[in-house]
Design a protein around this motif. Structure first.
Motif, mmCIF file in Angstrom:
data_model
loop_
_atom_site.group_PDB
_atom_site.id
_atom_site.type_symbol
_atom_site.label_atom_id
_atom_site.label_comp_id
_atom_site.label_asym_id
_atom_site.label_seq_id
_atom_site.Cartn_x
_atom_site.Cartn_y
_atom_site.Cartn_z
ATOM 1 N N UNK A 50 0.862 -1.165 0.000
ATOM 2 C CA UNK A 50 0.000 0.000 0.000
ATOM 3 C C UNK A 50 0.892 1.205 0.000
ATOM 4 N N UNK A 51 1.161 1.755 -1.110
ATOM 5 C CA UNK A 51 2.001 2.921 -1.148
ATOM 6 C C UNK A 51 1.445 3.877 -2.146
ATOM 7 N N UNK A 52 1.765 5.116 -1.934
ATOM 8 C CA UNK A 52 1.229 6.124 -2.826
ATOM 9 C C UNK A 52 2.112 6.357 -3.992
ATOM 10 N N UNK A 53 3.184 5.572 -4.131
ATOM 11 C CA UNK A 53 4.102 5.866 -5.210
ATOM 12 C C UNK A 53 4.939 4.680 -5.595
ATOM 13 N N UNK A 54 5.609 4.786 -6.750
ATOM 14 C CA UNK A 54 6.504 3.742 -7.213
ATOM 15 C C UNK A 54 7.934 4.175 -7.093
ATOM 16 N N UNK A 101 -5.398 18.827 5.569
ATOM 17 C CA UNK A 101 -6.434 17.806 5.407
ATOM 18 C C UNK A 101 -6.461 17.210 4.002
ATOM 19 N N UNK A 102 -6.130 18.021 2.982
ATOM 20 C CA UNK A 102 -6.195 17.506 1.621
ATOM 21 C C UNK A 102 -5.003 16.617 1.255
ATOM 22 N N UNK A 103 -4.100 16.381 2.210
ATOM 23 C CA UNK A 103 -2.999 15.432 1.989
ATOM 24 C C UNK A 103 -3.216 14.125 2.739
ATOM 25 N N UNK A 104 -4.150 14.115 3.668
ATOM 26 C CA UNK A 104 -4.352 12.937 4.519
ATOM 27 C C UNK A 104 -4.705 11.689 3.723
ATOM 28 N N UNK A 105 -5.440 11.867 2.633
ATOM 29 C CA UNK A 105 -5.921 10.711 1.883
ATOM 30 C C UNK A 105 -4.811 9.986 1.134
ATOM 31 N N UNK A 106 -3.604 10.551 1.122
ATOM 32 C CA UNK A 106 -2.480 9.862 0.478
ATOM 33 C C UNK A 106 -2.051 8.624 1.263
ATOM 34 N N UNK A 107 -2.362 8.601 2.562
ATOM 35 C CA UNK A 107 -1.767 7.598 3.442
ATOM 36 C C UNK A 107 -2.803 6.683 4.093
ATOM 37 N N UNK A 141 2.758 21.821 -0.332
ATOM 38 C CA UNK A 141 1.798 20.746 -0.572
ATOM 39 C C UNK A 141 2.028 20.119 -1.942
ATOM 40 N N UNK A 142 2.350 20.967 -2.935
ATOM 41 C CA UNK A 142 2.663 20.444 -4.268
ATOM 42 C C UNK A 142 3.896 19.536 -4.210
ATOM 43 N N UNK A 143 4.891 19.957 -3.419
ATOM 44 C CA UNK A 143 6.098 19.136 -3.307
ATOM 45 C C UNK A 143 5.783 17.794 -2.656
ATOM 46 N N UNK A 144 4.984 17.813 -1.605
ATOM 47 C CA UNK A 144 4.647 16.557 -0.920
ATOM 48 C C UNK A 144 3.905 15.621 -1.870
ATOM 49 N N UNK A 147 2.072 4.840 1.577
ATOM 50 C CA UNK A 147 0.895 5.432 0.948
ATOM 51 C C UNK A 147 -0.163 4.396 0.579
ATOM 52 N N UNK A 148 -1.361 4.890 0.303
ATOM 53 C CA UNK A 148 -2.466 4.007 -0.068
ATOM 54 C C UNK A 148 -2.267 3.406 -1.456
#
Length: 450
Positions: A22-26, A135-141, A344-347, A369-370
């Protein structure tokens, strides 16, 4: 979070050479990995850059590990290339000082980073230096750890096990054909290695953080695997560093250093350990998965293995619980709307599959990440994944990574590690030194409560 990690890791084990979690990235490894198989989410594009204001922010992170420093620096460079309106000033820690002390110094001189790799989250949250993760970054994880019911970090990875990285040649030369099933068998292996004339273990004791690898191995075996709330009880003075369980663990630590660690350990830096191992001057290194890439780069032909050191009863206890750590926004940066949006864009960019996969593969990390992430993994990393997936393996945290009631005084960790260095050098009595630890711990608790 622990169950989530386990389920994902079990899923990973279906393929012995590919990490899928479960990760938000490769993340791509040196051979290119298979990040292309994962479709990257929409990120920052050149088309939108023209409409954005010029903005700059500072970034701070620990750089004691060269592979991690390079991975983050490369991501920063790529982000600025993709976002020419943004300038990021790198403030990465470059000394052998403790990262916590470095951050406090930066704060004292008015240079606390706008975006900071946060390890002592509760300390800086309580001091009002960082804000909650937007809050708009929480859904990444996937269920990131909370402190006081709030998420303060974008977790950069999931904690991975530490263990013995060993030279297969050194083991073969010493006639070692089986990995140890108990701690006594591990010590027997040290004797066999020592008999061949090689230093059994290299330790980068010049860097105080490196001391924590062995210290916490024994604390986890003898203390935290049995009582995860031990720190809170020490604060309440219902347990002591001089209790038999702690004394046993620290006695094992002292005996290991006296008898089997390379004599130059106190002047050896962490970044020298890989070269010492591959050169054949030492047979083993106790460290984390981030070292695999460094060792392979130091000598691509060097053959090495990895395993967790068992305790006296043959039980495996490793680092492996999630902890509140990762990217955090400073309170000052959060007051600037343009700067906050750029951060936030960088994250988001950092955790996009294309970038995140490279970061993960370069340090052999487990994604937080999810979104699914894949990268080719090594024989050694598969062992680490097996340990995370194995429900019979006890997962724990290092002495300073607990939080809430189990948070220790922020300066105690480094003081304690230095105390143990002094104990080994002077061949001092363990119980006497653990009584010193009790006194210092109580003094620091009192000082922090004022």
């Amino acid at each position: 979070m622990k169950n989530t990690i386990t389920k994902l890791s079990v899923m990973l084990l279906a393929a012995t050479t590919v990490l899928t979690a479960c990760g938000g990235n490769n993340n791509n490894n040196a051979s290119g990995g298979n990040a292309a198989a994962t479709e990257a989410p929409a990120g920052n594009t050149a088309a939108t850059d023209a409409a954005k204001k010029d903005v700059s922010f500072t970034i701070g992170y620990a750089s004691g590990d060269p592979a991690t420093k390079k991975a983050i620096a490369d991501t920063v460079k790529k982000f600025m290339e993709a976002n020419p309106n943004v300038t990021i000033k790198d403030l990465s820690e470059t000394s052998s000082a403790a990262y916590l002390d470095w951050l406090k110094t930066k704060d004292a001189v008015g240079e606390f980073p706008d975006l900071v790799e946060m390890r002592d989250t509760q300390v800086f949250a309580d001091a009002g230096k960082i804000v909650e993760l937007p809050a708009d970054l929480l859904d990444l994880f996937e269920s990131p750890p909370q402190v006081d019911g709030k998420v303060w970090n974008a977790p950069m990875q999931v904690n991975a096990p530490q263990g013995i990285i060993y030279s297969k040649k050194a083991y073969a030369d010493a006639g070692i054909t089986e990995l140890p099933k108990t701690y006594d068998e591990f010590i027997a292996i040290q004797e066999k290695l020592k008999a061949t004339g090689i230093s059994p273990l290299v330790v980068g004791g010049k860097d105080i953080f490196h001391m924590g690898f062995w210290v916490n191995k024994f604390l986890i075996d003898d203390v935290y695997s049995k009582d995860p709330d031990w720190n809170s009880k020490r604060t309440a003075k219902t347990v002591s560093f001089a209790d038999p369980d702690v004394v046993q663990g620290i006695t094992d630590f002292k005996e290991l250093f006296k008898n089997y660690v390379d004599k130059g350990w106190l002047s050896t830096a962490d970044n020298q350990t890989a070269s010492i191992l591959v050169s054949g001057k030492a047979a083993q290194l106790f460290s984390g998965t981030w070292m695999f890439t460094q060792i392979a780069e130091a000598d691509p032909s060097f053959e090495f293995g990895f395993y967790a050191v068992p305790d006296r009863a043959g039980k495996l206890n490793v680092i492996g619980l999630p902890s509140p750590a990762g990217w955090s926004l400073s309170t000052d940066a959060a007051k600037d709307a343009d700067k906050t949006e750029a951060i936030k864009d960088f994250i988001r960019f950092f955790f996009e599959p294309e970038q995140y996969s490279v970061y993960l593969a370069s340090i052999n990390a487990i994604p937080s990440t999810k979104e699914k992430v894949t990268y080719e993994t090594s024989e050694q990393m598969q062992v680490a994944l097996d340990l995370i997936a194995d429900t019979n393996v006890t997962k724990s945290l290092a002495i300073n990574n607990w939080w809430g009631d189990n948070l220790i005084p922020p300066q105690f960790r480094n003081w304690y590690y230095k105390l143990l260095q002094d104990m080994v050098v002077n061949d001092a009595d363990v119980t006497d030194y653990m009584k010193k630890a009790d006194t210092e711990y109580d003094n620091q608790v009192k000082a922090n409560s004022m």
